[in-house]
Design an enzyme around this catalytic site. Structure first.
Site, PDB file in Angstrom:
ATOM      1  N   CYS A 154      47.277  36.476  41.828  1.00 31.67           N
ATOM      2  CA  CYS A 154      48.297  35.675  41.154  1.00 31.67           C
ATOM      3  C   CYS A 154      49.572  35.872  41.959  1.00 31.67           C
ATOM      4  O   CYS A 154      49.910  37.003  42.321  1.00 31.67           O
ATOM      5  CB  CYS A 154      48.479  36.161  39.722  1.00 31.67           C
ATOM      6  SG  CYS A 154      49.909  35.404  38.883  1.00 31.67           S
ATOM      7  N   CYS A 158      49.661  28.351  44.175  1.00 31.60           N
ATOM      8  CA  CYS A 158      49.314  28.597  42.775  1.00 31.60           C
ATOM      9  C   CYS A 158      47.802  28.731  42.697  1.00 31.60           C
ATOM     10  O   CYS A 158      47.067  27.880  43.210  1.00 31.60           O
ATOM     11  CB  CYS A 158      49.785  27.401  41.941  1.00 31.60           C
ATOM     12  SG  CYS A 158      49.145  27.358  40.260  1.00 31.60           S
ATOM     13  N   GLU A 171      58.261  37.129  34.371  1.00 29.40           N
ATOM     14  CA  GLU A 171      59.167  36.021  34.043  1.00 29.40           C
ATOM     15  C   GLU A 171      60.376  36.526  33.257  1.00 29.40           C
ATOM     16  O   GLU A 171      61.448  35.934  33.295  1.00 29.40           O
ATOM     17  CB  GLU A 171      58.430  34.931  33.239  1.00 29.40           C
ATOM     18  CG  GLU A 171      57.368  34.166  34.025  1.00 29.40           C
ATOM     19  CD  GLU A 171      57.934  33.040  34.889  1.00 29.40           C
ATOM     20  OE1 GLU A 171      59.124  32.722  34.739  1.00 29.40           O
ATOM     21  OE2 GLU A 171      57.186  32.503  35.727  1.00 29.40           O
ATOM     22  N   HIS A 182      52.550  35.787  41.122  1.00 30.04           N
ATOM     23  CA  HIS A 182      53.610  36.575  40.464  1.00 30.04           C
ATOM     24  C   HIS A 182      53.476  38.074  40.801  1.00 30.04           C
ATOM     25  O   HIS A 182      54.464  38.805  40.788  1.00 30.04           O
ATOM     26  CB  HIS A 182      53.512  36.451  38.938  1.00 30.04           C
ATOM     27  CG  HIS A 182      54.122  35.214  38.383  1.00 30.04           C
ATOM     28  ND1 HIS A 182      53.479  34.004  38.399  1.00 30.04           N
ATOM     29  CD2 HIS A 182      55.324  34.996  37.776  1.00 30.04           C
ATOM     30  CE1 HIS A 182      54.249  33.096  37.810  1.00 30.04           C
ATOM     31  NE2 HIS A 182      55.372  33.670  37.437  1.00 30.04           N
ATOM     32  N   ASP A 216      54.002  24.980  43.531  1.00 29.10           N
ATOM     33  CA  ASP A 216      53.552  26.015  42.594  1.00 29.10           C
ATOM     34  C   ASP A 216      53.837  25.526  41.178  1.00 29.10           C
ATOM     35  O   ASP A 216      54.683  24.646  40.966  1.00 29.10           O
ATOM     36  CB  ASP A 216      54.292  27.336  42.840  1.00 29.10           C
ATOM     37  CG  ASP A 216      53.808  28.437  41.899  1.00 29.10           C
ATOM     38  OD1 ASP A 216      52.574  28.606  41.799  1.00 29.10           O
ATOM     39  OD2 ASP A 216      54.636  29.096  41.253  1.00 29.10           O
ATOM     40  N   SER A 217      53.145  26.129  40.228  1.00 28.74           N
ATOM     41  CA  SER A 217      53.395  25.788  38.830  1.00 28.74           C
ATOM     42  C   SER A 217      54.779  26.259  38.382  1.00 28.74           C
ATOM     43  O   SER A 217      55.260  25.851  37.340  1.00 28.74           O
ATOM     44  CB  SER A 217      52.323  26.422  37.946  1.00 28.74           C
ATOM     45  OG  SER A 217      52.384  27.824  38.063  1.00 28.74           O
TER      46      SER A 217
END
Lengths: 270, 270
Positions: free
Chosen positions: A184, A72, A151, A186, A9-10
């Site tokens: 996504c 990702c 984040e 996240h 993943d990024s």
């Protein structure tokens, strides 16, 4: 097959995929690599994303992984086909599993997709959805504030409610969709807030859960599921600051302390 | 890839899988064969089930199918491994998709399975579940009255309520499971009655829906999804009485008259 599943993943978003893999495939070992140092991939050029992704792949391949999960969305959009053609192991991404689940759940044929600006601009979900069902209607919406919010560790509370409500307003006002893909990795971390905002009449699909489900399907189809009762071991690598990575990982795995005990986290130079 | 997906079943139960395939993969053509003449397979010997299943396979193979779906639990239990090893095309059965979905949905790790006496006796679901998650707890229950009830067209109403309530009593009284697999392709036809009886706190899993979902996964993984906008054509064959087969097929497809228009039904001699 005692080899591990590789996950790239990024950054930290793919940890939601790793978490689901550990839940749905509790006998499997994972080796995770998050390119936190160069995150986010969303705004980068295709050439750059390809180069970074290959660097991650070349870090994991010598560790004898039996399958690769691209956790990702951006990396999936740009590299899935190439990696599937060139690697000697099965490779899956996060886009098609979410699309396929949406086709299964929708009854009115009207599907929403939310993601980063890069993912929405790539139209990868709309393409995947229409590839399966040509007449599906797709409403896509970029939610650029969600990743920075997550984040920063803001996953609930008044501020999260406000940002999610403002971001989803266009989709909610149209009131067409009966299924919403979290495009996504996240976003599963704020799924409760998203579900509350969009309403119970909409089925919210976590591409992380669905990707884990399809990893299980593909592994079993290739007769590569872990058998026996060996305790899995999990290795997590980050290219960035290990302190921040540990903190976020602890947050994601907070509900499963046992699993987190079996995770080792190291710095990776790629 | 303009080839069709082949679907085989001991009779009409597999039509629920066919219906889901048409819904989740609306661009794909199907060739279905129901061995109604020799239905049910449940009480038959392994050797007999294997012979009958191979006869069905040999009827479909010359029709150039690109994938085979074994839409019958008994045939899956006895022939899946053999067919996967010997056929040059991907083959999937109905047991593992249901098991995998149950692992995804359960939160307390306690899964129920209902099916015919043959399927429950084979312990195929318990084996598949424990293969993925060694510590899952499985409560299995044979419901021998459900198939005859469905074959008689009794899908709802007082009589159906009564039979389902009586049959599921042992599972309901134990009150342990949070997920229930419908381990017979007839059962999705009475899913509403089953859900009402077992209660909203239990997630009921249709192996038909899940098998269609995994067919989509496997086809796309092999790059064999139908592309373009060609209208699919569906051919349905039965080894038995064509009148009864047409009636039951109409019943199953009643909610999707458009799809049913594209179905041709013929008698098959195998």
């Amino acid at each position: 097959m005692n080899q591990a599943i590789g996950v790239i993943d990024s950054g930290v978003g793919g940890l939601t995929v790793a978490h689901e893999l550990m839940r749905q495939l509790p006998g499997e070992s994972l080796i995770y690599l998050g390119d936190t140092l160069r995150c986010p991939y969303g705004p980068r050029s295709e050439a750059e994303v390809k180069r970074f992704t290959w660097e991650m792949v070349n870090f994991l391949l010598p560790k004898d992984i039996k399958m690769l999960v691209i956790a990702c969305n951006t990396a999936t959009a740009f590299t899935l086909t190439e990696l599937q053609e060139q690697l000697p192991i099965p490779v899956i991404g996060v886009i098609k599993p979410g699309a396929r689940a949406a086709i299964k759940y929708t009854t009115n044929g009207h599907v929403g997709v939310i993601g980063t600006e890069g993912t929405i601009r790539s139209e990868a979900y709309a393409t995947a959805l229409k590839h399966i069902k040509a007449d599906v209607r797709v409403n896509s919406l970029a939610c650029p504030l969600f990743v920075p919010m997550v984040e920063q560790g803001v996953l609930s509370g008044e501020r999260a409610d406000h940002i999610v409500a403002q971001s989803l307003k266009p989709l909610k006002e149209q009131n067409h969709i009966d299924t919403l893909i979290l495009g996504c990795t996240h976003y599963p971390l704020i799924i409760d807030t998203i579900q509350k905002t969009i309403g119970d009449q909409v089925t919210v699909i976590s591409s992380s859960e669905e990707t884990a489900r399809e990893t299980s399907t593909i592994l079993e189809f290739h007769n590569q599921l872990q058998t026996g009762v060996a305790t899995p071991t999990h290795q997590f690598y980050t290219t960035g600051d290990i302190g921040i990575f540990v903190k976020i990982t602890e947050g994601i795995f907070k509900a499963s302390a046992d699993q987190f005990q079996s995770v080792s986290i190291k710095r990776a130079i790629i």
